[in-house]
Design a protein around this motif. Structure first.
Motif, PDB file in Angstrom:
ATOM      1  N   ALA A 132       8.581   7.219  -1.793  1.00 43.38           N
ATOM      2  CA  ALA A 132       7.353   6.437  -1.657  1.00 43.38           C
ATOM      3  C   ALA A 132       6.318   6.806  -2.709  1.00 43.38           C
ATOM      4  CB  ALA A 132       6.769   6.629  -0.256  1.00 43.38           C
ATOM      5  N   ASP A 133       6.128   8.109  -2.949  1.00 40.92           N
ATOM      6  CA  ASP A 133       5.089   8.520  -3.902  1.00 40.92           C
ATOM      7  C   ASP A 133       5.443   8.093  -5.322  1.00 40.92           C
ATOM      8  OD1 ASP A 133       7.251  10.256  -3.886  1.00 40.92           O
ATOM      9  OD2 ASP A 133       6.052  12.052  -4.305  1.00 40.92           O
ATOM     10  N   LEU A 154       6.778  -4.211   9.036  1.00 38.47           N
ATOM     11  CA  LEU A 154       5.625  -4.268   8.125  1.00 38.47           C
ATOM     12  C   LEU A 154       4.966  -5.644   8.105  1.00 38.47           C
ATOM     13  CD1 LEU A 154       7.049  -2.362   5.012  1.00 38.47           C
ATOM     14  CD2 LEU A 154       5.437  -1.490   6.697  1.00 38.47           C
ATOM     15  N   SER A 164       0.849  -1.194   0.000  1.00 39.08           N
ATOM     16  CA  SER A 164       0.000   0.000   0.000  1.00 39.08           C
ATOM     17  C   SER A 164       0.881   1.238   0.000  1.00 39.08           C
ATOM     18  CB  SER A 164      -0.905  -0.001   1.229  1.00 39.08           C
ATOM     19  OG  SER A 164      -0.118   0.160   2.402  1.00 39.08           O
ATOM     20  N   GLN A 165       0.257   2.390  -0.258  1.00 38.03           N
ATOM     21  CA  GLN A 165       1.015   3.632  -0.239  1.00 38.03           C
ATOM     22  C   GLN A 165       1.559   3.911   1.158  1.00 38.03           C
ATOM     23  OE1 GLN A 165      -1.082   6.981  -1.864  1.00 38.03           O
ATOM     24  NE2 GLN A 165       0.791   8.137  -2.204  1.00 38.03           N
ATOM     25  N   GLN A 166       0.778   3.577   2.192  1.00 38.84           N
ATOM     26  CA  GLN A 166       1.242   3.776   3.562  1.00 38.84           C
ATOM     27  C   GLN A 166       2.457   2.908   3.865  1.00 38.84           C
ATOM     28  OE1 GLN A 166      -1.663   2.917   6.568  1.00 38.84           O
ATOM     29  NE2 GLN A 166      -0.420   3.765   8.230  1.00 38.84           N
ATOM     30  N   GLU A 167       2.446   1.658   3.374  1.00 38.22           N
ATOM     31  CA  GLU A 167       3.594   0.782   3.588  1.00 38.22           C
ATOM     32  C   GLU A 167       4.829   1.333   2.892  1.00 38.22           C
ATOM     33  OE1 GLU A 167       2.051  -3.749   4.175  1.00 38.22           O
ATOM     34  OE2 GLU A 167       1.654  -2.840   2.218  1.00 38.22           O
ATOM     35  N   ARG A 168       4.631   1.872   1.693  1.00 35.47           N
ATOM     36  CA  ARG A 168       5.781   2.451   0.983  1.00 35.47           C
ATOM     37  C   ARG A 168       6.331   3.669   1.728  1.00 35.47           C
ATOM     38  NH1 ARG A 168       2.818   0.407  -3.681  1.00 35.47           N
ATOM     39  NH2 ARG A 168       4.237  -1.029  -4.772  1.00 35.47           N
ATOM     40  N   GLN A 169       5.473   4.432   2.353  1.00 33.27           N
ATOM     41  CA  GLN A 169       5.942   5.560   3.149  1.00 33.27           C
ATOM     42  C   GLN A 169       6.759   5.073   4.344  1.00 33.27           C
ATOM     43  OE1 GLN A 169       2.228   7.482   3.977  1.00 33.27           O
ATOM     44  NE2 GLN A 169       2.200   8.640   2.048  1.00 33.27           N
ATOM     45  N   GLN A 170       6.329   3.960   4.958  1.00 33.60           N
ATOM     46  CA  GLN A 170       7.086   3.388   6.070  1.00 33.60           C
ATOM     47  C   GLN A 170       8.443   2.863   5.603  1.00 33.60           C
ATOM     48  OE1 GLN A 170       3.288   1.131   7.548  1.00 33.60           O
ATOM     49  NE2 GLN A 170       4.739   1.136   9.249  1.00 33.60           N
ATOM     50  N   HIS A 212       4.987   4.313  -5.632  1.00 34.57           N
ATOM     51  CA  HIS A 212       3.576   3.905  -5.685  1.00 34.57           C
ATOM     52  C   HIS A 212       2.990   4.165  -7.069  1.00 34.57           C
ATOM     53  CE1 HIS A 212      -0.051   2.557  -3.705  1.00 34.57           C
ATOM     54  NE2 HIS A 212      -0.716   3.555  -4.231  1.00 34.57           N
TER      55      HIS A 212
END
Length: 248
Positions: free
Chosen positions: A53-54, A31, A7-13, A57
C-alpha cells in the motif's frame, strides 16, 4: 459511492484484502469502488504477490506530479475530442492496459497497443507515441518490435513518408488464428508422448486426453474466428433520416 483517486487508507484495505486472498470484486464491494479500479491498482503495482500500500501510494503521487509537470503552463487545454471526458478516457485506457497485461502482455507493449486501439485513426507515429506515453523512443521501438513479432501491429508510410504503426481491424482475427496454431502444435506434441510413455499407461492416457481436448479447442477457435471475422469490419448502421411528417 466514493470517486476520484484512491486514498492511502483505501490502498491499505486493498493490501489487506489481497493478503487475505479476497477476490478483487469483493475488495471493490467493500470499498464501494468498481472492480476494475482495484484490479488496475494491484496489477500496476506489482501484482497480488508484491502489492504494498505505501509503495503504491507513493507511486500514484509521483504519477500525479509528473502529469502536473507535463501540462503546459499558461496555455488553454485542448478541447476534448468528440466531447469525450479526458479523465474518463484516461481511466479507461488504464483499465484496458491492465486487462491486456493480465493476458500476458508486458506493460509497455500493453500501453502502446492501448494507444493504438483507442485512437480514432488506429495508427500513430513513434513521435506521437513518445509524446502520448511520456517515454523514450527506445521504449517505443522495443514495444513495436515485440508487437510486430506477435502480429498485433504493422507498419505503413503515410503521405508525408512518415512511418506509422497500425492496429487494424484484422488484428484480433490474426491473433486468434495464431493462438489456434499454437494449440494445435501443443496437441501434436502431447500425442507424441503416448507411444513414448506406453500406450496403455496412465501417463499415456492422460496425454492422449490432453491432445484430444486441445484438438477440439483449436478447431473451435478457428471455426469461430472464421465465422465471426466479418464482425471486425462491421460499420455502424446510419441513423434514419427523419421524415417530413415526423414529430420534432
Amino acid at each position: 459511492m466514493p470517486g476520484g483517486r484512491l486514498s492511502q487508507q483505501e490502498r491499505q484495505q486493498i493490501a489487506l484484502g489481497v493478503a487475505d486472498g479476497l477476490a478483487y470484486a469483493e475488495i471493490a464491494r467493500r470499498l464501494e469502488r468498481p472492480t476494475s479500479t482495484v484490479t488496475r491498482e494491484v496489477m500496476r503495482n506489482g501484482g497480488p504477490t508484491a502489492y504494498r500500500a505505501d509503495l503504491a501510494h507513493r507511486a500514484a503521487e509521483r504519477r500525479a506530479h509528473r502529469r502536473r509537470q507535463a501540462a503546459p503552463r499558461g496555455t488553454q487545454a485542448p478541447a476534448p475530442s468528440h466531447g469525450r471526458d479526458p479523465e474518463a478516457v484516461r481511466e479507461y485506457e488504464e483499465t484496458f492496459t491492465t486487462v491486456l497485461m493480465q493476458t500476458g502482455a508486458p506493460k509497455m507493449m500493453a500501453r502502446v497497443l492501448t494507444c493504438l486501439y483507442t485512437s480514432d485513426s488506429g495508427s500513430m507515429t513513434a513521435a506521437e507515441l513518445v509524446q502520448r506515453l511520456q517515454v523514450s523512443p527506445a521504449s517505443i521501438s522495443k514495444a513495436i518490435s515485440y508487437l510486430e513479432n506477435q502480429g498485433l501491429v504493422r507498419r505503413e508510410r503515410d503521405d508525408r513518408r512518415r512511418e506509422r504503426y497500425v492496429a487494424d481491424d484484422d488484428v484480433w482475427y490474426q491473433s486468434m488464428i495464431a493462438s489456434a496454431r499454437g494449440t494445435i502444435q501443443l496437441a501434436e506434441t502431447a500425442r507424441q508422448g503416448v507411444s513414448v510413455l506406453g500406450r496403455e499407461t496412465p501417463a499415456a492416457v492422460r496425454m492422449e486426453n490432453i491432445a484430444r481436448f486441445l484438438d477440439f479447442v483449436s478447431e473451435s477457435i478457428t471455426r469461430a474466428a472464421d465465422q465471426a471475422r466479418e464482425v471486425l469490419h462491421t460499420k455502424p448502421a446510419p441513423k434514419p433520416e427523419p421524415s417530413a411528417d415526423s414529430p420534432t
